[in-house]
Design a protein around this motif. Sequence first.
Motif, PDB file in Angstrom:
ATOM      1  N   HIS A 323       0.769  -1.223   0.005  1.00 24.49           N
ATOM      2  CA  HIS A 323       0.089   0.144  -0.076  1.00 24.49           C
ATOM      3  C   HIS A 323       0.899   1.376   0.110  1.00 24.49           C
ATOM      4  N   PRO A 324       1.780   1.700  -1.100  1.00 22.16           N
ATOM      5  CA  PRO A 324       2.397   2.719  -1.444  1.00 22.16           C
ATOM      6  C   PRO A 324       1.659   3.954  -1.033  1.00 22.16           C
ATOM      7  N   ASP A 325       0.495   4.106  -1.099  1.00 17.49           N
ATOM      8  CA  ASP A 325      -0.333   5.017  -0.690  1.00 17.49           C
ATOM      9  C   ASP A 325      -0.440   5.492   0.567  1.00 17.49           C
ATOM     10  N   TYR A 354      -2.141   9.802  12.178  1.00 14.01           N
ATOM     11  CA  TYR A 354      -2.376   8.837  10.791  1.00 14.01           C
ATOM     12  C   TYR A 354      -1.354   7.568  11.139  1.00 14.01           C
ATOM     13  N   VAL A 355      -0.013   8.136  11.682  1.00 17.16           N
ATOM     14  CA  VAL A 355       0.871   7.049  11.961  1.00 17.16           C
ATOM     15  C   VAL A 355       0.500   5.899  13.108  1.00 17.16           C
ATOM     16  N   GLU A 356      -0.414   6.647  14.005  1.00 21.36           N
ATOM     17  CA  GLU A 356      -1.055   5.732  15.069  1.00 21.36           C
ATOM     18  C   GLU A 356      -2.324   5.073  14.364  1.00 21.36           C
ATOM     19  N   ALA A 357      -2.720   5.362  13.416  1.00 23.98           N
ATOM     20  CA  ALA A 357      -3.811   4.677  12.924  1.00 23.98           C
ATOM     21  C   ALA A 357      -3.277   3.262  11.989  1.00 23.98           C
ATOM     22  N   VAL A 358      -2.266   3.673  11.318  1.00 23.61           N
ATOM     23  CA  VAL A 358      -1.241   2.673  10.619  1.00 23.61           C
ATOM     24  C   VAL A 358      -0.964   1.570  11.691  1.00 23.61           C
ATOM     25  N   CYS A 359      -0.687   1.706  12.866  1.00 26.39           N
ATOM     26  CA  CYS A 359       0.034   0.980  13.945  1.00 26.39           C
ATOM     27  C   CYS A 359      -1.279   0.106  14.132  1.00 26.39           C
ATOM     28  N   LYS A 360      -2.326   0.789  14.354  1.00 27.83           N
ATOM     29  CA  LYS A 360      -3.757   0.048  14.914  1.00 27.83           C
ATOM     30  C   LYS A 360      -4.154  -0.962  13.780  1.00 27.83           C
ATOM     31  N   GLU A 361      -4.045  -0.430  12.468  1.00 34.10           N
ATOM     32  CA  GLU A 361      -4.325  -1.195  11.379  1.00 34.10           C
ATOM     33  C   GLU A 361      -3.593  -2.469  11.308  1.00 34.10           C
ATOM     34  N   VAL A 362      -2.344  -2.335  11.694  1.00 33.56           N
ATOM     35  CA  VAL A 362      -1.348  -3.482  11.401  1.00 33.56           C
ATOM     36  C   VAL A 362      -1.898  -4.633  12.367  1.00 33.56           C
ATOM     37  N   LEU A 363      -2.258  -4.082  13.807  1.00 30.41           N
ATOM     38  CA  LEU A 363      -2.784  -5.167  14.718  1.00 30.41           C
ATOM     39  C   LEU A 363      -3.951  -5.839  14.327  1.00 30.41           C
ATOM     40  N   ARG A 364      -4.707  -5.248  13.757  1.00 33.35           N
ATOM     41  CA  ARG A 364      -6.195  -5.474  13.257  1.00 33.35           C
ATOM     42  C   ARG A 364      -6.128  -6.456  12.246  1.00 33.35           C
ATOM     43  N   TRP A 365      -5.479  -6.006  11.116  1.00 34.15           N
ATOM     44  CA  TRP A 365      -5.755  -6.559   9.723  1.00 34.15           C
ATOM     45  C   TRP A 365      -4.988  -7.947   9.646  1.00 34.15           C
ATOM     46  N   ASP A 404     -14.828  -8.806  11.111  1.00 34.30           N
ATOM     47  CA  ASP A 404     -16.201  -8.638  11.255  1.00 34.30           C
ATOM     48  C   ASP A 404     -16.693  -7.571  10.454  1.00 34.30           C
ATOM     49  N   PRO A 405     -17.516  -7.870   9.345  1.00 35.88           N
ATOM     50  CA  PRO A 405     -17.762  -6.826   8.491  1.00 35.88           C
ATOM     51  C   PRO A 405     -18.758  -5.880   9.005  1.00 35.88           C
ATOM     52  N   ARG A 406     -19.296  -6.206  10.242  1.00 34.77           N
ATOM     53  CA  ARG A 406     -20.570  -5.525  10.953  1.00 34.77           C
ATOM     54  C   ARG A 406     -19.844  -4.523  11.702  1.00 34.77           C
ATOM     55  N   VAL A 407     -18.517  -4.672  11.892  1.00 37.50           N
ATOM     56  CA  VAL A 407     -17.863  -3.706  12.738  1.00 37.50           C
ATOM     57  C   VAL A 407     -16.881  -2.956  11.891  1.00 37.50           C
ATOM     58  N   TYR A 408     -16.124  -3.737  10.961  1.00 32.21           N
ATOM     59  CA  TYR A 408     -14.855  -3.129  10.274  1.00 32.21           C
ATOM     60  C   TYR A 408     -15.510  -3.643   8.622  1.00 32.21           C
ATOM     61  N   PRO A 409     -16.387  -2.430   8.206  1.00 32.10           N
ATOM     62  CA  PRO A 409     -16.350  -2.700   6.498  1.00 32.10           C
ATOM     63  C   PRO A 409     -15.159  -3.098   5.849  1.00 32.10           C
ATOM     64  N   ASP A 410     -15.431  -3.788   4.776  1.00 27.28           N
ATOM     65  CA  ASP A 410     -14.149  -4.209   3.974  1.00 27.28           C
ATOM     66  C   ASP A 410     -13.003  -4.847   4.813  1.00 27.28           C
ATOM     67  N   PRO A 411     -13.258  -5.722   5.536  1.00 30.32           N
ATOM     68  CA  PRO A 411     -12.272  -6.086   6.723  1.00 30.32           C
ATOM     69  C   PRO A 411     -10.739  -6.454   6.267  1.00 30.32           C
ATOM     70  N   LYS A 413      -9.179  -5.352   3.536  1.00 35.57           N
ATOM     71  CA  LYS A 413      -8.437  -4.266   3.089  1.00 35.57           C
ATOM     72  C   LYS A 413      -7.721  -3.604   4.233  1.00 35.57           C
ATOM     73  N   PHE A 414      -6.379  -3.130   3.913  1.00 30.73           N
ATOM     74  CA  PHE A 414      -5.882  -2.400   5.051  1.00 30.73           C
ATOM     75  C   PHE A 414      -6.012  -0.994   4.825  1.00 30.73           C
ATOM     76  N   LYS A 415      -6.895  -0.200   5.744  1.00 28.99           N
ATOM     77  CA  LYS A 415      -7.312   0.890   5.506  1.00 28.99           C
ATOM     78  C   LYS A 415      -7.231   1.778   7.185  1.00 28.99           C
ATOM     79  N   PRO A 416      -5.966   2.324   7.316  1.00 24.90           N
ATOM     80  CA  PRO A 416      -5.760   3.065   8.523  1.00 24.90           C
ATOM     81  C   PRO A 416      -7.003   4.195   8.775  1.00 24.90           C
TER      82      PRO A 416
END
Length: 520
Positions: A323-325, A354-365, A404-411, A413-416
Amino acid sequence: MASGTTLALDLIAFVVSILLFLRVNKWRMRKGLCLPPGPPRLPIVGNLFGMPRESSWLTYTEWGKVYGDIISVQVFGQAVVVLNSAKVARDLLEKKASIYSGRPTIPMFELMKWSWFEMSNTYSAKWRLQRKMLDRGLRPSAAVHYRSMEKDKVHRFLKQLLSRPKEFLKHIEHLQGAITMSLVYGYDVEEENDGYIKLALDTNEIGQRTMLPGSVIVNDLPFLKHLPEWLPGMGFKALARVGEKLGQEVVNRPFTLVKSNMQLGTARRCMTRENLLEAEGTHVSNPEEVDLAIAEASASVYNAGVDSTVSAISTLFLALILHPDVQATAHAELDTVTGGQRLPDYGDRSQLPYVEAVCKEVLRWRNVAPVGVPHATTDDDIYDGYIIPKGTTVISNIWAILHDPRVYPDPDKFKPERFLMPDGRVKEDATLTAVFGFGKRICPGRHLVESTLFIVAASLMATYTIGKAKDPQGNEIPVDGTYTGATILSFPKEFKCSVVARSNKAEELIRKDTWGNAAA
């Protein structure tokens, strides 16, 4: 004609199977009560032949789509209940923590004499003592004392990437081992092939592949541990001897080092030293017992810490490649805060949402431990009309909860940005805490994991661009993003990448002697 020994073994297996079968079916005879739904079972053996051996979380997730958020399977009468949603997990593991905080007996761990391992110990006075020691050393206020050490290790990591970028996976392993050894034992890891890191990795490898139901045959058929090793299928006994020896070394070897350094007056501040000093100050009547408790608590952190964050940092690299973007957005935010003139610091965390959100998404994804560590019930329970008997193994399917798509739409996908509010601030997300477990058994090192991942991610993206590696012809080498699935921890399968300093100034920052002072 079968030998007498073979006939005796067959008879033992048959009798044990019948007794277990009858034990399970007594619950069915209770009017209106049954186990949660699940895949069809065979008589006596239950779901033995349908239990997943690889990526069990994916199988449990698919079963959940058919049978619901709480499902069950059985193996020779032993019930295993799987929780596929955050609501059910909280209802049981948190709201009813008094009866859901046990751990299942792991026959393989009994053979290896791994009673030292806090993560697998049952809820007891010993566990509470260990947990108190862990919380004292890992709480956020204590972690502040280790920030300088963490930055030092991360800076060394950045330099290693500059000199040998192709070995980034080895550098990640070395980084986390160095942080853990310094935090727990005050030991400075210099060499990448350090013996203490290897000891922890070797011990973890055995523990991870023998912990879960179905991972080794003795976990499903505990009576096998009483049979002689020369019988076919008893190979787990030789593995148990190796595990026992490694476990003894993990507990005693680094602990003895700290004790020796304390006697010499050279021991650095670390979790083990602080717990020993605390014990000395309370004038305990049984110092040897307390020493053992401290050694075992330290070994639990040592073992758990060396491997778990390695998975998260490896996932960070993978996510940035794919995800270069995301990387470009993080670069822009970091440059706004630091001006590209310094490395980011812990104090910048609130300015780097945003960096914090990247870290959270790493743990979730891509969860480090997709099914967590199993719990066990210490009493009978009834939930939503289902019986959950005492002694049931309870697995929280963290993968399903965080996908869970009910909590995380498009689960998938890596989306910080899913962790950001419209005004750009970081969104509080109670569900994400599932990555660290539930209730009284939640990971005591969760705050350290989050702060370590942040400082690594911020420093890495402030100084480097991570991309796909190229072959000799200049073509990009594909990255499939697959993960291991045979153990309790999941890691990205080996992949290649390009690690390039973002600018001359970034390279200058990396080459500095310390975090803030240029080399003379």
